[in-house]
Design a protein around this motif. Sequence first.
Motif, PDB file in Angstrom:
ATOM      1  N   TRP A   1       0.810  -1.211   0.000  1.00 29.39           N
ATOM      2  CA  TRP A   1       0.000   0.000   0.000  1.00 29.39           C
ATOM      3  C   TRP A   1       0.852   1.274   0.000  1.00 29.39           C
ATOM      4  O   TRP A   1       0.311   2.381   0.096  1.00 29.39           O
ATOM      5  CB  TRP A   1      -0.902   0.037   1.230  1.00 29.39           C
ATOM      6  CG  TRP A   1      -2.019  -0.957   1.254  1.00 29.39           C
ATOM      7  CD1 TRP A   1      -2.079  -2.109   1.975  1.00 29.39           C
ATOM      8  CD2 TRP A   1      -3.268  -0.883   0.547  1.00 29.39           C
ATOM      9  NE1 TRP A   1      -3.280  -2.753   1.781  1.00 29.39           N
ATOM     10  CE2 TRP A   1      -4.029  -2.015   0.897  1.00 29.39           C
ATOM     11  CE3 TRP A   1      -3.812   0.043  -0.351  1.00 29.39           C
ATOM     12  CZ2 TRP A   1      -5.300  -2.260   0.391  1.00 29.39           C
ATOM     13  CZ3 TRP A   1      -5.078  -0.196  -0.860  1.00 29.39           C
ATOM     14  CH2 TRP A   1      -5.815  -1.334  -0.497  1.00 29.39           C
TER      15      TRP A   1
ATOM     16  N   VAL B   1      -0.128   4.333  -2.130  1.00 33.07           N
ATOM     17  CA  VAL B   1      -1.414   4.892  -1.730  1.00 33.07           C
ATOM     18  C   VAL B   1      -1.266   5.649  -0.409  1.00 33.07           C
ATOM     19  O   VAL B   1      -1.837   6.736  -0.234  1.00 33.07           O
ATOM     20  CB  VAL B   1      -2.465   3.767  -1.610  1.00 33.07           C
ATOM     21  CG1 VAL B   1      -3.776   4.315  -1.051  1.00 33.07           C
ATOM     22  CG2 VAL B   1      -2.698   3.109  -2.968  1.00 33.07           C
TER      23      VAL B   1
ATOM     24  N   ARG C   1       0.155   9.128  -0.924  1.00 36.75           N
ATOM     25  CA  ARG C   1      -0.792  10.059  -1.534  1.00 36.75           C
ATOM     26  C   ARG C   1      -1.860  10.500  -0.537  1.00 36.75           C
ATOM     27  O   ARG C   1      -2.271  11.667  -0.525  1.00 36.75           O
ATOM     28  CB  ARG C   1      -1.430   9.402  -2.768  1.00 36.75           C
ATOM     29  CG  ARG C   1      -0.470   9.327  -3.951  1.00 36.75           C
ATOM     30  CD  ARG C   1      -0.928   8.308  -4.987  1.00 36.75           C
ATOM     31  NE  ARG C   1      -0.106   8.369  -6.199  1.00 36.75           N
ATOM     32  CZ  ARG C   1       1.117   7.846  -6.288  1.00 36.75           C
ATOM     33  NH1 ARG C   1       1.654   7.224  -5.241  1.00 36.75           N
ATOM     34  NH2 ARG C   1       1.802   7.942  -7.421  1.00 36.75           N
ATOM     35  N   LEU C   2      -2.330   9.601   0.283  1.00 34.12           N
ATOM     36  CA  LEU C   2      -3.345   9.949   1.274  1.00 34.12           C
ATOM     37  C   LEU C   2      -2.781  10.874   2.347  1.00 34.12           C
ATOM     38  O   LEU C   2      -3.447  11.824   2.783  1.00 34.12           O
ATOM     39  CB  LEU C   2      -3.912   8.683   1.919  1.00 34.12           C
ATOM     40  CG  LEU C   2      -4.791   7.800   1.032  1.00 34.12           C
ATOM     41  CD1 LEU C   2      -5.119   6.495   1.747  1.00 34.12           C
ATOM     42  CD2 LEU C   2      -6.074   8.523   0.636  1.00 34.12           C
TER      43      LEU C   2
ATOM     44  N   ARG D   1      -2.608  14.437   1.526  1.00 32.89           N
ATOM     45  CA  ARG D   1      -3.914  15.096   1.588  1.00 32.89           C
ATOM     46  C   ARG D   1      -4.414  15.246   3.024  1.00 32.89           C
ATOM     47  O   ARG D   1      -5.573  15.602   3.248  1.00 32.89           O
ATOM     48  CB  ARG D   1      -4.919  14.323   0.736  1.00 32.89           C
ATOM     49  CG  ARG D   1      -4.667  14.474  -0.762  1.00 32.89           C
ATOM     50  CD  ARG D   1      -5.442  13.443  -1.561  1.00 32.89           C
ATOM     51  NE  ARG D   1      -5.335  13.667  -2.991  1.00 32.89           N
ATOM     52  CZ  ARG D   1      -4.289  13.308  -3.736  1.00 32.89           C
ATOM     53  NH1 ARG D   1      -3.241  12.721  -3.161  1.00 32.89           N
ATOM     54  NH2 ARG D   1      -4.272  13.551  -5.041  1.00 32.89           N
TER      55      ARG D   1
ATOM     56  N   VAL E   1      -3.408   7.437   8.212  1.00 32.04           N
ATOM     57  CA  VAL E   1      -3.501   6.135   7.541  1.00 32.04           C
ATOM     58  C   VAL E   1      -2.841   5.065   8.410  1.00 32.04           C
ATOM     59  O   VAL E   1      -1.782   5.294   8.994  1.00 32.04           O
ATOM     60  CB  VAL E   1      -2.821   6.172   6.156  1.00 32.04           C
ATOM     61  CG1 VAL E   1      -3.062   4.864   5.403  1.00 32.04           C
ATOM     62  CG2 VAL E   1      -3.318   7.357   5.343  1.00 32.04           C
TER      63      VAL E   1
ATOM     64  N   MET F   1      -3.234  -1.431  -6.456  1.00 27.71           N
ATOM     65  CA  MET F   1      -2.745  -0.391  -5.543  1.00 27.71           C
ATOM     66  C   MET F   1      -1.252  -0.123  -5.737  1.00 27.71           C
ATOM     67  O   MET F   1      -0.753   0.943  -5.353  1.00 27.71           O
ATOM     68  CB  MET F   1      -3.037  -0.760  -4.088  1.00 27.71           C
ATOM     69  CG  MET F   1      -2.265  -1.925  -3.548  1.00 27.71           C
ATOM     70  SD  MET F   1      -2.880  -3.489  -4.203  1.00 27.71           S
ATOM     71  CE  MET F   1      -1.876  -4.625  -3.248  1.00 27.71           C
TER      72      MET F   1
ATOM     73  N   PRO G   1      -1.646   3.475  -8.237  1.00 25.67           N
ATOM     74  CA  PRO G   1      -1.952   4.066  -6.922  1.00 25.67           C
ATOM     75  C   PRO G   1      -2.843   5.303  -6.994  1.00 25.67           C
ATOM     76  O   PRO G   1      -3.609   5.566  -6.062  1.00 25.67           O
ATOM     77  CB  PRO G   1      -0.569   4.403  -6.351  1.00 25.67           C
ATOM     78  CG  PRO G   1       0.316   4.535  -7.551  1.00 25.67           C
ATOM     79  CD  PRO G   1      -0.201   3.537  -8.539  1.00 25.67           C
ATOM     80  N   ASP G   2      -2.759   6.068  -8.088  1.00 26.93           N
ATOM     81  CA  ASP G   2      -3.607   7.250  -8.207  1.00 26.93           C
ATOM     82  C   ASP G   2      -5.082   6.873  -8.298  1.00 26.93           C
ATOM     83  O   ASP G   2      -5.941   7.509  -7.669  1.00 26.93           O
ATOM     84  CB  ASP G   2      -3.208   8.074  -9.440  1.00 26.93           C
ATOM     85  CG  ASP G   2      -1.881   8.802  -9.256  1.00 26.93           C
ATOM     86  OD1 ASP G   2      -1.592   9.230  -8.122  1.00 26.93           O
ATOM     87  OD2 ASP G   2      -1.123   8.924 -10.232  1.00 26.93           O
TER      88      ASP G   2
ATOM     89  N   THR H   1      -6.217   5.600  -4.886  1.00 27.29           N
ATOM     90  CA  THR H   1      -6.334   6.733  -3.965  1.00 27.29           C
ATOM     91  C   THR H   1      -7.595   7.536  -4.254  1.00 27.29           C
ATOM     92  O   THR H   1      -8.313   7.944  -3.326  1.00 27.29           O
ATOM     93  CB  THR H   1      -5.105   7.648  -4.083  1.00 27.29           C
ATOM     94  OG1 THR H   1      -3.926   6.904  -3.754  1.00 27.29           O
ATOM     95  CG2 THR H   1      -5.214   8.833  -3.129  1.00 27.29           C
TER      96      THR H   1
ATOM     97  N   LEU I   1     -10.628   8.318  -1.648  1.00 27.02           N
ATOM     98  CA  LEU I   1     -11.052   9.681  -1.331  1.00 27.02           C
ATOM     99  C   LEU I   1     -12.551   9.861  -1.554  1.00 27.02           C
ATOM    100  O   LEU I   1     -13.217  10.590  -0.815  1.00 27.02           O
ATOM    101  CB  LEU I   1     -10.266  10.687  -2.169  1.00 27.02           C
ATOM    102  CG  LEU I   1      -8.778  10.821  -1.828  1.00 27.02           C
ATOM    103  CD1 LEU I   1      -8.081  11.739  -2.814  1.00 27.02           C
ATOM    104  CD2 LEU I   1      -8.588  11.324  -0.401  1.00 27.02           C
TER     105      LEU I   1
END
Length: 332
Positions: A69, A72, A75-76, A79, A83, A266, A270-271, A274, A278
Motif C-alpha cells: 500500500w 497509496v 498520496r493519502l 492530503r 492512515v 494499488m 496508486p492514483d 487513492t 477519497l
Amino acid sequence: MPAFPVPGSRRRIRSAHVMAAGCAVAICTVLAAPVAADGGTTTTTTTTTTTTKPTIVLVHGAFADASSWNGVVERLERRGYTVIAPANPLRGLYTDSTYIASVLDSIKGPIVLAGHSYGGAVISTAAAANPRVKSLVYVSALMPDVGESGMSLGAKFPSELGTATKSVPYRAGGVSGTDLYLKPDRIHPVFAADLPESTARVMAVTQRPAATTAFSETAKVAAWKHIPSWFLVAKQDKTINPDQERFEAKRAGSHTVEINSSHVAMISHPDAVTALLLQAATATDPARPALAATGTTRGARAETALTGIAASTLLAGTGAVFLGRRLRRSRP
C-alpha cells in the motif's frame, strides 16, 4: 346614484386590504418554501460545522504485506489523512478478522476500511460490529456473503490462481497446517503483469504465505450489507476473475470503477486507488445498502406540494371572503 363609503369606511377598507395582502404573503411563503425529503420545509440556518477526516485503514491480501500500500499511503498522507496499514496475519478468516477488528477498536473517530484481494474478506467480517466504520473499499478483492468462502467463489468464477500456487506444510506452537505460496515463475503473469519483471522477482522472494484456512473458512457475517461500499474492478486480473469482482460489486450495490490493471492495482495504479478511497472518505451521508431508495421520497415531496397548494387555496379563499364582508359592511 353611486354609493360612497360613509366616513371612516376608508380606514376599514385599507385594513381589509392589508389583511388580504397578509394572506397573499402567506400564500407565497407556502409556495416558495423548498420541500424537504421528509415532507417538511427546509429552513436555512447559519452554523459552524466541524468535519473530522476519517482514519483510513488499509488491509493487504495474501502473498503480500502492508508495504503493498506504500504508494497509496503517501498520496493519502499528502492530503492530510491519518492512515494505518496493519499486518494481516494470513492464518485464517476468523483469526485474521478478529485481529483487524481489534486494530479498529483502537482508533477514535470515523473509519474508512479498505481491503485488497483476500483482505476484502477480512474487512467484511472485521467491520460488522463497528459503528464507526463509515465506508468499505474493495480493491480487486474477495467480498463473500454469509456462508461463502474464497474457495467457493473461485469455483464459480475460475481464474489462473489455481495453477500459480504450491502447498507447503507448516508447524507453529504445536499447531500444524498448510501454507499456500505463489510459484516464483507465475507471479508476473498471474499476479502482477503490469509491473516490471524485476519487481515481480522481489515479490516472489518476500511474499508472505497464506494458510489454506484463509480461503476455506466461510463468512459468518457480511458487513457490506449494511455499510456503503466502493469497489475497484481490475479488468486484467488473473488472480481473481474480473467477472467475480463485478458480481460481488453489483450484489453489494457498490460504487464501482473499472481500470485496466493486474491484480495489484494499488501498486501499479496508486492514483486510481487513492481517488476511490477519497470518494469513500468524502462521501456525505451515502445511502446504505439496507436502506436503498424505493421512490417514497418523490411521493413524499408530491404529497407535501399538494398540501402546500391546498393550504394556499384555503388562505386565499379566507382572505377573499373576509374582504368581501368588510366591504359590504362599509356601504351606507
